[in-house]
Write a protein that holds these residues in place. Structure first.
Motif, short mmCIF file in Angstrom:
data_model
loop_
_atom_site.label_atom_id
_atom_site.label_comp_id
_atom_site.label_asym_id
_atom_site.label_seq_id
_atom_site.Cartn_x
_atom_site.Cartn_y
_atom_site.Cartn_z
N LEU A 278 0.83 -1.21 0.00
CA LEU A 278 0.00 0.00 0.00
C LEU A 278 0.86 1.26 0.00
O LEU A 278 0.36 2.35 0.28
CB LEU A 278 -0.91 0.02 1.23
N SER A 279 2.12 1.14 -0.32
CA SER A 279 3.06 2.24 -0.20
C SER A 279 2.61 3.44 -1.04
O SER A 279 2.12 3.30 -2.16
CB SER A 279 4.46 1.80 -0.64
N ASN A 280 2.77 4.63 -0.44
CA ASN A 280 2.48 5.91 -1.10
C ASN A 280 1.02 6.06 -1.49
O ASN A 280 0.69 6.89 -2.35
CB ASN A 280 3.38 6.10 -2.34
N SER A 281 0.14 5.28 -0.88
CA SER A 281 -1.29 5.44 -1.16
C SER A 281 -1.84 6.63 -0.39
O SER A 281 -1.27 7.08 0.60
CB SER A 281 -2.05 4.17 -0.77
N GLU A 282 -2.98 7.14 -0.88
CA GLU A 282 -3.62 8.29 -0.25
C GLU A 282 -5.04 7.93 0.15
O GLU A 282 -5.83 7.47 -0.69
CB GLU A 282 -3.63 9.49 -1.20
N PHE A 283 -5.35 8.13 1.42
CA PHE A 283 -6.68 7.86 1.95
C PHE A 283 -7.35 9.19 2.25
O PHE A 283 -6.98 9.88 3.22
CB PHE A 283 -6.58 6.99 3.20
N SER A 284 -8.30 9.59 1.42
CA SER A 284 -8.84 10.94 1.51
C SER A 284 -10.36 10.97 1.53
O SER A 284 -10.96 11.87 0.98
CB SER A 284 -8.32 11.79 0.35
N GLY A 285 -10.99 9.99 2.13
CA GLY A 285 -12.43 10.04 2.25
C GLY A 285 -13.12 8.68 2.23
O GLY A 285 -14.27 8.56 2.65
N ALA A 286 -12.44 7.66 1.76
CA ALA A 286 -13.05 6.33 1.68
C ALA A 286 -13.13 5.68 3.06
O ALA A 286 -12.39 6.01 3.98
CB ALA A 286 -12.27 5.43 0.72
N ASP A 287 -14.03 4.73 3.17
CA ASP A 287 -14.16 3.91 4.37
C ASP A 287 -13.45 2.59 4.08
O ASP A 287 -13.97 1.74 3.36
CB ASP A 287 -15.64 3.70 4.69
N VAL A 288 -12.24 2.41 4.63
CA VAL A 288 -11.40 1.24 4.35
C VAL A 288 -11.32 0.41 5.63
O VAL A 288 -10.94 0.92 6.68
CB VAL A 288 -9.99 1.66 3.88
N ARG A 289 -11.66 -0.87 5.52
CA ARG A 289 -11.73 -1.71 6.71
C ARG A 289 -10.87 -2.96 6.57
O ARG A 289 -11.03 -3.73 5.64
CB ARG A 289 -13.18 -2.12 6.98
N PHE A 290 -9.96 -3.12 7.57
CA PHE A 290 -9.15 -4.34 7.70
C PHE A 290 -9.56 -5.10 8.97
O PHE A 290 -8.75 -5.82 9.55
CB PHE A 290 -7.67 -3.98 7.79
N SER A 291 -10.77 -4.94 9.38
CA SER A 291 -11.22 -5.55 10.64
C SER A 291 -11.02 -7.06 10.63
O SER A 291 -11.29 -7.73 9.63
CB SER A 291 -12.70 -5.23 10.87
N SER A 292 -10.52 -7.59 11.76
CA SER A 292 -10.31 -9.04 11.95
C SER A 292 -9.37 -9.65 10.92
O SER A 292 -9.44 -10.84 10.64
CB SER A 292 -11.65 -9.78 11.93
N ALA A 293 -8.49 -8.84 10.34
CA ALA A 293 -7.50 -9.37 9.40
C ALA A 293 -6.45 -10.19 10.16
O ALA A 293 -6.21 -9.98 11.36
CB ALA A 293 -6.83 -8.24 8.65
N LYS A 294 -5.82 -11.14 9.47
CA LYS A 294 -4.81 -11.99 10.08
C LYS A 294 -3.50 -11.85 9.32
O LYS A 294 -3.38 -12.28 8.17
CB LYS A 294 -5.27 -13.45 10.07
N PHE A 295 -2.52 -11.23 9.99
CA PHE A 295 -1.21 -11.03 9.39
C PHE A 295 -0.24 -12.01 10.06
O PHE A 295 0.45 -11.67 11.01
CB PHE A 295 -0.75 -9.59 9.58
#
Length: 574
Positions: A278-295
């Motif tokens: 996700l490098s150099n990405s821009e988050f400017s209003g969206a609803d982004v969810r990584f809830s309960s993700a497993k890394f």
């Protein structure tokens, strides 16, 4: 309704309108007398004839217009039906190609659906749904097929699996090889088909796309990705669903993507050795969810991201072995939330970030083994919250961070066994940093004297860490031993690993901790230095009243004979 009825209805409406207008004008003119006593002349008859002809002509014109409009409408409807039929035929043909057993035919089906979606605006979402549905189908990457086959062979050799029943003549082993090679070749070809779908979709989500597919819905939920390039895409609306996807091998690349609007779901994503960029990405209003993700393995790179607005949620995510980097990211607004996340192993880096505004939350998170570093960060605004977090083990590192205008709230915690590590706040202030009331009593963790944080565990994953910066790049070069019998003079030993020498009854001073002074019966000290911060340190084990205390202190390396000889030779001019 028939054509005759249409014409009759229009004529009746025209007559009604004409009568209404005439009566209205008559009243506005003061209701003048319409028929006088003068005799009827030929001129009056001629005028009446012209009026009748005009009415007949108007009625005929209306009828002609109605007929022409009706014909045009019928023609347009017929054309629409033909177009829909043509688009439907193209769709079913492309879908049939996509379901072919041959990979080249499937690839052709992918590009056929792309061209159809560009031409068929009303059916564009249908074409996208078909492409996404293909990616959601069960898929085993080539490398995993080899691994599964190898495990099956080993299990069969070890007798863990029953051999197949004999059903006929034994097969020639040479005949099995082409089957295995064909299977691997098919898996490689399937990977290319899936990458082609990702390439088609991402190409229409970039700013330079001839036909944009932004604002539509994409359902990738539960898919397996072993490669795919979404770099520079723009999410400008709609719902994009990556929930429950599994990333292996190359994973997915979202470098320099723009999350401007809409909803993007990565909930329940599983990082199984894959890579998420996700490098150099821009988050400017969206609803982004990584809830309960497993890394659990692999890596996530969110280096240099810019968080301006919107919500990015990692609620309840598990960090168990993966390497996650937010290094150098800028938090300018919005909400980035790690509430109830579990940091049990691996590395999570927030080093060199700048928090100027917005909300970065780790409320109720559990730090139970991972190394989470905020080193060299600029905390100038916004809020960083650890309310209710549990610091059970692992490392949370704020060394060399600059505390400015941010509110860093660690005032209420659930567990305090391995507190965060701070330094002397060089170049900034501690205003806005809220710590538990008993922080200073529970552990000496603020390096206001330049010595460092010695209250935490120095052994992590069987590695000795530097008490100054917690780096594992340490070197132990000297060992001191001091022992004595009761009421007797102590005997001291010194081992210099660099010069490969051992001395007894040495004159150099043996490191001593603060809690227990010199003269105790047994004491062992390890002297070393750190590659990262360059500091010299000593770890001291002292027996005291039936207990063994472990302390650390700054350490001045002892006299080194080889260095002294070199210095003397230099002074003498050699």
């Amino acid at each position: 309704m028939t054509l005759g009825l249409n014409i009759a209805a229009l004529l009746f409406l025209a007559a009604l309108v004409a009568v209404t207008i005439s009566v209205g004008l008559w009243f506005l003119l003061g209701r003048p007398v319409l028929f006088g006593t003068a005799p009827w002349t030929a001129n009056d008859s001629f005028n009446l004839l012209k009026l009748a002809l005009a009415i007949v002509g108007g009625v005929g014109g209306v009828a002609i217009l109605v007929i022409a409009y009706r014909k045009q409408k019928l023609g347009e409807n017929a054309e629409i039906r033909e177009n829909v039929k043509a688009f439907s035929d193209r769709f079913f043909k492309a879908a049939e190609q996509l379901g072919s057993a041959k990979a080249p035919v499937r690839s052709a089906g992918v590009y056929a659906l792309e061209h159809l979606a560009d031409d068929w605006r009303e059916g564009r979402q249908t074409c996208i749904d078909e492409l996404c549905a293909y990616l959601r189908m069960p898929y085993t990457p080539p490398e995993m097929r080899r691994k599964t086959r190898s495990m099956n062979v080993k299990m069969g050799r070890r007798g863990l699996r029953k051999p197949p029943a004999y059903v006929g003549p034994l097969r020639d082993p040479a005949s099995i090889v082409p089957t295995v090679l064909d299977t691997h070749r098919e898996a490689q070809q399937e990977r290319q088909v899936r990458k082609a779908i990702v390439s088609v979709i991402s190409g229409h989500l970039r700013g330079d796309a001839a036909v944009s597919w932004k604002g539509l819905n994409y359902d990738f939920s539960g898919a397996v990705f072993d490669g795919g390039d979404f770099s520079n895409v723009e999410f400008g609306g709609g719902i994009v669903d990556f929930s429950g996807v599994r990333l292996v091998a190359e994973g997915l690349n979202f470098a320099s993507a723009k999350f401007g609007a809409g909803e993007v779901y990565f909930s329940g994503i599983e990082l199984d050795g894959g890579h998420l960029n996700l490098s150099n990405s821009e988050f400017s209003g969206a609803d982004v969810r990584f809830s309960s993700a497993k890394f659990t393995a692999g890596s996530v790179e969110a280096v240099g991201c810019k968080f301006v607005d919107g919500s990015i949620l990692f609620n309840g995510s598990e960090f168990r072995g993966a390497s996650v980097y937010f290094t150098g990211s800028k938090f300018l607004g919005g909400n980035v939330v790690f509430d109830y996340a579990e940091f049990s192993s691996g590395n999570v880096s927030f080093e060199l970030i700048s928090l100027d505004d917005g909300f970065l939350s780790f409320d109720q998170a559990n730090f139970s083994g991972a190394e989470v570093s905020f080193k060299l960060s600029e905390l100038a605004g916004g809020k960083l919250s650890f309310r209710g977090a549990a610091f059970d083990s692992g490392i949370v590192n704020f060394v060399e961070s600059r505390f400015g205008g941010s509110k860093v709230d660690i005032s209420y915690v659930d567990a305090w066994l391995s507190p965060p590590c701070f330094d002397s706040f060089v170049g900034g202030s501690t205003e806005g940093l809220l710590l538990p009331e008993d922080y200073s009593k529970s552990v000496s963790n603020v390096r206001d004297d330049g010595i460092g944080s010695f209250g935490r565990t120095l052994l992590d994953d069987a590695m000795l860490r530097c008490p100054f910066c917690l780096s594992d790049c340490t070197h132990v070069e000297h060992v001191y031993v001091s022992a004595r019998c009761e009421d007797e003079v102590s005997t001291d030993f010194f081992v210099d690993a660099v010069a490969a020498r051992v001395e007894t009854n040495i004159s150099v001073e043996i490191p001593v901790g603060e809690s227990v002074g010199a003269g105790r019966r047994q004491r062992i000290a390890l002297g070393g230095w750190c590659e990262i911060c360059g500091e010299d340190f000593a770890i001291i084990f002292t027996q005291h009243k039936g207990a063994t205390l472990v302390e650390t202190s700054p350490h001045v390396p002892p006299f080194n004979f080889e260095n002294k000889v070199a210095q003397d030779l230099t002074e003498e001019g050699f």
